[in-house]
Each structure stands twice: as C-alpha cells, then as structure tokens.
Design a protein around this motif. Structure first.
Motif, PDB file in Angstrom:
ATOM      1  N   ASN A 204     -53.736  32.732 -29.696  1.00  0.00           N
ATOM      2  CA  ASN A 204     -54.575  32.635 -28.510  1.00  0.00           C
ATOM      3  C   ASN A 204     -54.034  33.520 -27.385  1.00  0.00           C
ATOM      4  O   ASN A 204     -52.811  33.624 -27.189  1.00  0.00           O
ATOM      5  N   SER A 206     -54.119  33.117 -24.229  1.00  0.00           N
ATOM      6  CA  SER A 206     -53.413  32.340 -23.212  1.00  0.00           C
ATOM      7  C   SER A 206     -51.956  32.118 -23.589  1.00  0.00           C
ATOM      8  O   SER A 206     -51.067  32.106 -22.724  1.00  0.00           O
ATOM      9  N   ARG A 207     -51.667  31.965 -24.850  1.00  0.00           N
ATOM     10  CA  ARG A 207     -50.286  31.779 -25.294  1.00  0.00           C
ATOM     11  C   ARG A 207     -49.504  33.078 -25.213  1.00  0.00           C
ATOM     12  O   ARG A 207     -48.305  33.074 -24.933  1.00  0.00           O
ATOM     13  N   ALA A 210     -48.600  33.595 -21.552  1.00  0.00           N
ATOM     14  CA  ALA A 210     -48.021  32.402 -20.915  1.00  0.00           C
ATOM     15  C   ALA A 210     -46.803  32.782 -20.088  1.00  0.00           C
ATOM     16  O   ALA A 210     -46.023  33.683 -20.432  1.00  0.00           O
ATOM     17  N   THR A 211     -46.615  32.076 -18.973  1.00  0.00           N
ATOM     18  CA  THR A 211     -45.503  32.343 -18.040  1.00  0.00           C
ATOM     19  C   THR A 211     -44.388  31.308 -18.123  1.00  0.00           C
ATOM     20  O   THR A 211     -43.457  31.335 -17.301  1.00  0.00           O
ATOM     21  N   ASP A 212     -44.455  30.411 -19.086  1.00  0.00           N
ATOM     22  CA  ASP A 212     -43.435  29.365 -19.201  1.00  0.00           C
ATOM     23  C   ASP A 212     -42.301  29.748 -20.141  1.00  0.00           C
ATOM     24  O   ASP A 212     -41.527  28.894 -20.575  1.00  0.00           O
ATOM     25  N   THR A 214     -42.721  31.074 -23.195  1.00  0.00           N
ATOM     26  CA  THR A 214     -43.171  31.166 -24.590  1.00  0.00           C
ATOM     27  C   THR A 214     -44.051  32.396 -24.847  1.00  0.00           C
ATOM     28  O   THR A 214     -44.344  32.701 -26.000  1.00  0.00           O
ATOM     29  N   GLY A 215     -44.513  33.100 -23.815  1.00  0.00           N
ATOM     30  CA  GLY A 215     -45.378  34.264 -23.969  1.00  0.00           C
ATOM     31  C   GLY A 215     -44.587  35.546 -24.165  1.00  0.00           C
ATOM     32  O   GLY A 215     -43.346  35.548 -24.231  1.00  0.00           O
ATOM     33  N   ARG A 220     -47.745  40.904 -19.922  1.00  0.00           N
ATOM     34  CA  ARG A 220     -47.996  40.642 -18.502  1.00  0.00           C
ATOM     35  C   ARG A 220     -47.586  41.812 -17.632  1.00  0.00           C
ATOM     36  O   ARG A 220     -48.144  42.016 -16.550  1.00  0.00           O
ATOM     37  N   LYS A 225     -54.194  38.986 -17.993  1.00  0.00           N
ATOM     38  CA  LYS A 225     -54.857  38.355 -19.138  1.00  0.00           C
ATOM     39  C   LYS A 225     -56.361  38.566 -19.088  1.00  0.00           C
ATOM     40  O   LYS A 225     -56.995  38.829 -20.123  1.00  0.00           O
TER      41      LYS A 225
END
Length: 418
Positions: A204, A206-207, A210-212, A214-215, A220, A225
């Motif tokens: 996906n 979004s994954r 991701a900014t946590d 895990t991306g 970025r 996105k």
C-alpha cells in the motif's frame, strides 16, 4: 626326423645344454610345415574358384540370382565387390511412427569447423554503446535503452491525461495536479525501480510513505504521497483517442509503440554470441487485462507472458514479444508461415533479426519439432532442444521400457566382473 619333431611326447628341459639349439630347430620345422600347407590350399582353391557358395541364408543370398544372371561378365570383372550384408545395413537405422529415419552411426568428425557453424559477427557492443567504455555509469546505460524520445512520448501523453483529470477537479491549482516535466518523470521512474528493489510492488502507498519509521524515506524525499499516487493514475504511453481502433488489429496498442522501440534499441546496441536461448517468462500482474495468463507451475501464477530470445552466455535480452492471445505468436509473419504450429511460429518470429547468421538456437520441448528444425535450417540456423516423447518422429526403440533399468544393472555388473 619324425622322432626329433616337436610333439606332446617329445620334451626338453630348460636346464639341458642343448635347450636353445633344439628349440630353434623345432621352430624352423613348424614354419616349413605351415608354408607347405598354405601352398597346397592355394592350389586347391585355384581349381574351384567359381564354385557356388554353400551359404543359403536369406540375408546373404537375397537377390543373388539377379546379380549373377550373367556370370561370365561379372566373374571376369576385377572391380566386382561382394554385396553388403542387408541385415547389418538395416540394423543401423531406426524409424518413427511416420517412418522418419534415424541413424545409429554418428557423423564423421572433421578437422575444420563446418560452414554452418561459422559465425562472423562475434558478441560485442555496437553503435553508441561501444563509446561508453569499461567504466560506464548505470544511468548512461539505461539512457541508451530508454531514450529521450521514448521519455518525451510518455511525458506528452501523461500530461494530456493530467489535463483531463484536472478539468474534473474542484481545486485544480494544487501542486499535486500540475503538469509533469522530464526531470520529475525520471525521478518517478526511479521510485518505481526502488519499489521493485524493496519488493513493494503490491504494498500500500500509505505504508511506503509512512513517517513512523516503517516507510521508505527515499520516497518522501523525492515527492509527496499525493503526487506519487496522482502520477501513477495518469501515466500513459499512447493516444487514448484512437486506441480502440488500433486495438482491433493489435491488442497491445496501449504500449506497443514504446515496447517495439525498446526491442529495437536492444538489437542496435549489442551483437549476440554464437548460442541463443528462447523461452517464456511470466511477469507478475493481477490488474485488469484481457490477455492476463494463469500458469500454476510459475511462482507468481498470474501475470503477462513474454516470450523472449536472449544470449546464452551474457543473458542479454535481444528480442521478445508479449503474448496477447491465440494468434499473437505469428503476428508479423508471412501468410505461408502461419500454417505451422504456434511454438514454431513463435521461434520463427523471434529469430528474424539473426536469420542467415549461422547461430544456434536452444529451447525446451514446447518449441521443439521437426518442422521447426527444417525451417531454421533454411534460414542458416542450427537448433538444440529436448523432444516430447509423443512426437511421431520418435522411434519406439527410444522410448523408456520397463526392463531398461534391469538391463542397465546387468551391464553394470558385467563391467564389474571384467
């Protein structure tokens, strides 16, 4: 003299003083007797040289009455040769179900390389690729395969799609909905390469962004996105206005122009080696496509099938086509060649650029057939491949038998004993 002649009753010991002289005398006597016997045999043979043979088997005397009908003329001929044993001659050949003949005798080896195996153009870089040198950068190599003209085509039709999409949006002035330029297009293609490297094809978006933690940070850093998703939805390779008309003749009309240009660049930049390989590959794809294939023996099972020809040593992709349906294997071939089976049409389509070059083609049993070998021979190409056992040309003697394993074991045991 009779008592002195060698025989079972006459003996001599090794320790006797006359051992050497007696042995030499016996040897001379044996040689004289053998010469006398040979002369007597020649005299008797000269008297009965035209006596008919006592052998009357079917194999040796078959057709002998016709050959010796005029005995006076053939007996006087000095060049007359005895007829060949027909049984031994027939045993050298095997026949398939359609009477195709195989020989059990190998071809005589030659000191020179046969003419049909001499390849004049050796594998090497050609054209602009030869100017790169030994320390070429990856982007320079990629830019030769995906040229600026191809990128401009993608850029033009993608911007046309962006304009249509922007007209339907309420807030069309946002940065995510602006036209694309050549620099951003290359960056977007680079991110698609990274998604393949990270095995994120089905992940996906979004994954990925991701900014946590895990991306993928590199995504970025290049674009947002929303921009990435918008470009992915608007990416186009041809004119959508006349696509339906072109699809009637070519189901691959949406990408055929760029794909053909890519194949042309591959053939222009490199000269193949002596041996080439032809096989099929399945590119994983689960989207909407009418020629999507399902192959349970492949790892991905669903995808788009590409039949390709590569260099056997360097694995260089030289020619290929995308399978789009039942009659796509013979697309572009002459009409009289479409009477052959589909695998034969596939190989004949791929070898068109190397016809007459004396190269060798290697493929599996799906492509192998007698008609293919004959067609390649007419194009000055050789072939190596496995054959299915249900072919009519295969003799029954070549097929595996229940006793084959036992026979091999017996031969092995005989070799051990000897």
């Amino acid at each position: 003299m009779a008592n002195d002649a060698p025989g079972p009753s006459k003996k001599i010991r090794f320790c006797d003083t006359d051992f050497e002289s007696t042995g030499l005398r016996w040897l001379d006597e044996i040689e004289n007797e053998m010469l006398t016997a040979i002369e007597s045999d020649e005299d008797s043979a000269s008297e009965s040289i035209y006596e008919p043979s006592e052998h009357d088997t079917d194999t040796e005397q078959e057709g002998e009455e016709e050959e010796f009908a005029n005995t006076d003329e053939q007996e006087d001929s000095e060049d007359y040769e005895e007829p060949v044993n027909q049984a031994s001659k027939k045993s050298r050949n095997f026949y398939g179900k359609n009477r195709f003949k195989w020989s059990s005798e190998s071809f005589t080896s030659r000191s020179r390389t046969p003419k049909h195996n001499i390849v004049l153009r050796l594998p090497t870089l050609r054209g602009s690729a030869s100017l790169l040198g030994h320390e070429a950068q990856p982007f320079a190599v990629w830019n030769l395969l995906i040229t600026d003209d191809m990128l401009k085509t993608i850029l033009h039709w993608t911007n046309e799609k962006i304009k249509k999409q922007r007209a339907n949006l309420k807030n069309s002035s946002r940065s995510e909905h602006q036209d694309l330029d050549i620099v951003e297009l290359k960056a977007f293609i680079g991110l698609l390469f990274y998604s393949a490297i990270f095995v994120s094809n089905h992940e996906n978006i979004s994954r990925i962004f991701a900014t946590d933690g895990t991306g993928r940070e590199i995504f970025r850093c290049v674009m947002s996105k929303q921009r990435f998703a918008f470009l992915l939805a608007c990416l186009r390779f041809d004119n959508s206005l006349d696509r339906n008309i072109r699809k009637q003749e070519n189901p691959l009309a949406a990408i055929s122009e760029l794909f053909d240009q890519f194949i042309k660049n591959c053939q222009t930049l490199y000269s193949l080696g002596v041996n080439c390989c032809i096989d099929e590959m399945l590119v994983s794809f689960r989207g909407r496509c009418r020629f999507k294939m399902y192959m349970p023996n492949k790892p991905c099972k669903y995808g788009i099938k590409i039949v390709c020809m590569t260099d056997a040593r360097t694995h260089y992709f030289f020619n290929g086509y995308i399978y789009t349906g039942k009659d796509s294997d013979g697309f572009g071939l002459e009409k009289h060649l479409k009477k052959f089976n589909k695998p034969t049409q596939s190989v004949l389509r791929l070898v068109q650029p190397i016809a007459g070059s004396n190269r060798n083609i290697t493929a599996d049993n799906w492509f192998t057939s007698l008609e293919l070998v004959e067609q390649l021979k007419n194009r000055k190409l050789t072939y190596v491949g496995t054959v299915k056992k249900n072919k009519k040309e295969i003799p029954p003697d070549f097929l595996p038998k229940k006793t084959e394993k036992l026979v091999r074991m017996e031969l092995y045991l005989v070799l051990l004993k000897t």
